[in-house]
Design an enzyme around this catalytic site. Structure first.
Site, mmCIF file in Angstrom:
data_model
loop_
_atom_site.group_PDB
_atom_site.id
_atom_site.type_symbol
_atom_site.label_atom_id
_atom_site.label_comp_id
_atom_site.label_asym_id
_atom_site.label_seq_id
_atom_site.Cartn_x
_atom_site.Cartn_y
_atom_site.Cartn_z
ATOM 1 N N CYS A 410 -81.580 67.067 -5.690
ATOM 2 C CA CYS A 410 -80.517 66.326 -4.993
ATOM 3 C C CYS A 410 -79.623 67.234 -4.149
ATOM 4 O O CYS A 410 -79.248 66.888 -3.021
ATOM 5 C CB CYS A 410 -79.678 65.522 -5.975
ATOM 6 S SG CYS A 410 -79.010 66.469 -7.364
ATOM 7 N N ASP A 534 -76.353 58.783 -1.088
ATOM 8 C CA ASP A 534 -76.964 59.174 -2.359
ATOM 9 C C ASP A 534 -78.336 59.814 -2.134
ATOM 10 O O ASP A 534 -79.284 59.142 -1.723
ATOM 11 C CB ASP A 534 -77.101 57.939 -3.245
ATOM 12 C CG ASP A 534 -77.524 58.294 -4.669
ATOM 13 O OD1 ASP A 534 -77.697 59.502 -4.943
ATOM 14 O OD2 ASP A 534 -77.661 57.377 -5.493
ATOM 15 N N HIS A 536 -80.368 60.625 -4.364
ATOM 16 C CA HIS A 536 -81.251 60.280 -5.469
ATOM 17 C C HIS A 536 -82.142 59.084 -5.159
ATOM 18 O O HIS A 536 -82.984 58.711 -5.977
ATOM 19 C CB HIS A 536 -80.424 59.984 -6.732
ATOM 20 C CG HIS A 536 -79.547 61.120 -7.151
ATOM 21 N ND1 HIS A 536 -78.244 61.249 -6.691
ATOM 22 C CD2 HIS A 536 -79.780 62.182 -7.968
ATOM 23 C CE1 HIS A 536 -77.714 62.339 -7.229
ATOM 24 N NE2 HIS A 536 -78.617 62.924 -7.999
#
Length: 544
Positions: A410, A534, A536
């Site tokens: 990440c 994000d 992820h």
């Protein structure tokens, strides 16, 4: 009857920010008894008259502006400009008085006299709701003797080949345009009607504003008219001249823009597209001849000309530039700074580097990465000051590039998103680093052992700082926070960052990392909301 006068808000903003007396030209489009002023250029050297070739076709000289700090203006300066104004009988004279209260006053020449005119300031979205662009691309061969005179003559002959020998094809609409003849759509159609047949929007503007850009190709007519006089038939004659001969052979990739009102008749667009090719060849010729002269006449050193379209936020319209392929952005710095000054653009950040080029939708279809996925989101209800990332970035997240980094990559992805922003804003010429390049950089600077390369070990904010500094020469600032509540206490500082610098922010804690794209900070209550990108996410890119 004097025309209605509408001036782009970006033109007014640039003029009212001028601090010293100056003189320059105004450029715009004339349609339906209305002058739309969209651009300007300072007159500080002999090259100011050439700037119009870098604007979209149909944008022409409309008048002049004069900035004074004393309130005194010299109307005689209009004399030389009037002779070059061809799109209106009423050239514009814009007077700007700088001081405590900057004042802008417009006058038009009507029957050889100056008459006051009312100004309607046009916002960018209002301007482009009335106009669209046509992007015409074509390839033409350039073959000639490798000397300056023959190069110039060959380029001039290319222009002559356009007349009555070309047709244009609007790709997605399957519409063909010949001289005053339209096939594939009603002959009474307007340019705007083409947008109704397909989605042509290019939304990757710096202002998060959709622009309609129609794509067109050029076709060359190879058949002869039936009524032309038959040529006499005779046996072929072949002449052979044995001697050493050098030639310059180059395929020119033309890429021309036109700015046209949506209500303009489609059948009348043919001449505009021909003119746009003329402009392209003119600016290409300058680049080729400049390199030929710099090479001392050695044609083998002539670098291939590449065309770039830019849409600087402060400018409000397209600017087309031609750069030689072997010229680095650093070597073009002087030329780019000069263009900033000429267009009254700030020099605080680059806007004419290659990486600043406008991202057309068609070009980005082959790029699987999403660009600015936050565009179009609804505002929050925090009732605070909102500041977002400035410019464009690419969204990097888990499982891209056929790499399974789910659970550990990440921070790498957040770093790549940040690096894409610096590249696309023109702050660096270096592309976004790969995982291997990131790991190798950390090993090279002594932060990690050699076995770190190829591993699945995660990195944090400190490593992101090291890589940005070492690979991209970007100086970073780290804010240390002990908890989520502590992050919220940085609201004022984060708001100021987005209002001034505007880059994304990487935030890391433990093994998790995210990217902050903006904040909504309420100074009264202290409440803050974050816009988070994000890394992820593990899904695909083909989102609607």
């Amino acid at each position: 009857m004097k025309p209605t006068l509408k001036i782009s808000e970006t033109v007014i903003n640039r003029l009212t920010n001028v601090q010293e007396p100056c003189l320059g030209n105004l450029f715009g489009v004339f349609y339906n008894k209305t002058q739309y002023i969209i651009g300007l250029c300072l007159n500080f050297d002999d090259e100011h008259s050439q700037i119009v070739q870098h604007f979209p076709t149909e944008v022409e000289l409309c008048g002049i502006f004069e900035v004074s700090d004393s309130g005194k203006f010299d109307h005689t300066k209009l004399k030389d400009t009037i002779e070059n104004v061809i799109i209106t009988d009423n050239p514009l004279y814009l007077k700007v008085t700088i001081g405590a209260n900057t004042n802008v006053e417009a006058t038009l020449i009507v029957n050889n006299k100056l008459e006051m005119a009312n100004i309607e300031v046009l916002k960018e979205e209002d301007l482009y709701s009335q106009f669209l662009h046509i992007r015409l691309r074509a390839q033409l061969p350039l073959v000639c003797s490798p000397d300056e005179e023959n190069i110039e003559e060959a380029l001039h002959e290319l222009r002559q080949h356009f007349e009555d020998k070309m047709a244009f094809h609007f790709q997605k609409q399957h519409v063909f345009l010949l001289e005053n003849v339209v096939n594939g759509i009603s002959s009474d159609s307007t340019v705007g009607d083409l947008c109704k047949h397909t989605s042509s929007t290019n939304a990757f503007n710096k202002n998060n504003m959709a622009l309609d850009v129609l794509q067109a190709d050029m076709l060359k007519k190879v058949s002869q008219e039936m009524n032309t006089e038959a040529k006499k038939n005779h046996a072929p004659i072949l002449c052979v001249d044995k001697k050493k001969y050098e030639s310059l052979i180059m395929v020119l990739n033309l890429d021309a823009l036109s700015m046209i009102h949506r209500n303009f008749p489609l059948k009348n667009v043919y001449e505009i597209l021909i003119s746009s090719l003329y402009r392209n060849i003119v600016i290409i010729k300058r680049t080729i001849l400049r390199h030929f002269q710099q090479s001392g006449g050695d044609h083998s050193k002539i670098s291939y000309p590449e065309i770039f379209h830019f849409f600087p936020e402060e400018c409000g319209h397209f600017i087309t530039k031609v750069y030689a392929k072997n010229e680095s952005d650093c070597s073009l710095e002087r030329e780019r700074k000069k263009l900033h000054s000429r267009l009254l653009l700030p020099v605080t950040h680059p806007v004419f580097r290659r990486s600043n080029k406008f991202l057309f939708k068609e070009e980005n279809q082959h790029n699987t990465l999403l660009i600015n996925p936050h565009d179009g989101l609804k505002p929050t209800t925090n009732d605070g000051d909102i500041a977002l990332v400035k410019g464009i970035y690419k969204y990097y997240h888990y499982c891209q590039d056929r790499m399974d980094d789910d659970g550990w990559g990440c921070a790498y992805r957040s770093l790549q998103t940040l690096a894409s922003w610096f590249y696309l804003q023109g702050y660096t010429e270096k592309p976004v680093p790969t995982f291997k390049e990131i790991q190798k950089c950390l090993v090279d600077i002594g932060d990690k052992p050699s076995n770190f390369i190829g591993s699945k070990q995660w990195i944090g904010s400190t490593e992101v700082n090291f890589v940005l500094s070492s690979l991209l020469n970007i100086t970073c600032k780290i804010l240390y926070c002990s908890s989520g509540e502590d992050v919220a206490s940085k609201g004022s500082e984060l708001l100021n960052h987005f209002q001034t610098h505007g880059s994304p922010i990487m935030i890391g804690g433990g093994v998790l990392a995210h990217t902050i794209l903006g904040v909504d900070y309420n100074r009264q209550t202290g409440n803050i909301k974050f816009l988070i990108l994000d890394p992820h996410y593990t899904g695909g890119e083909n989102l609607q």
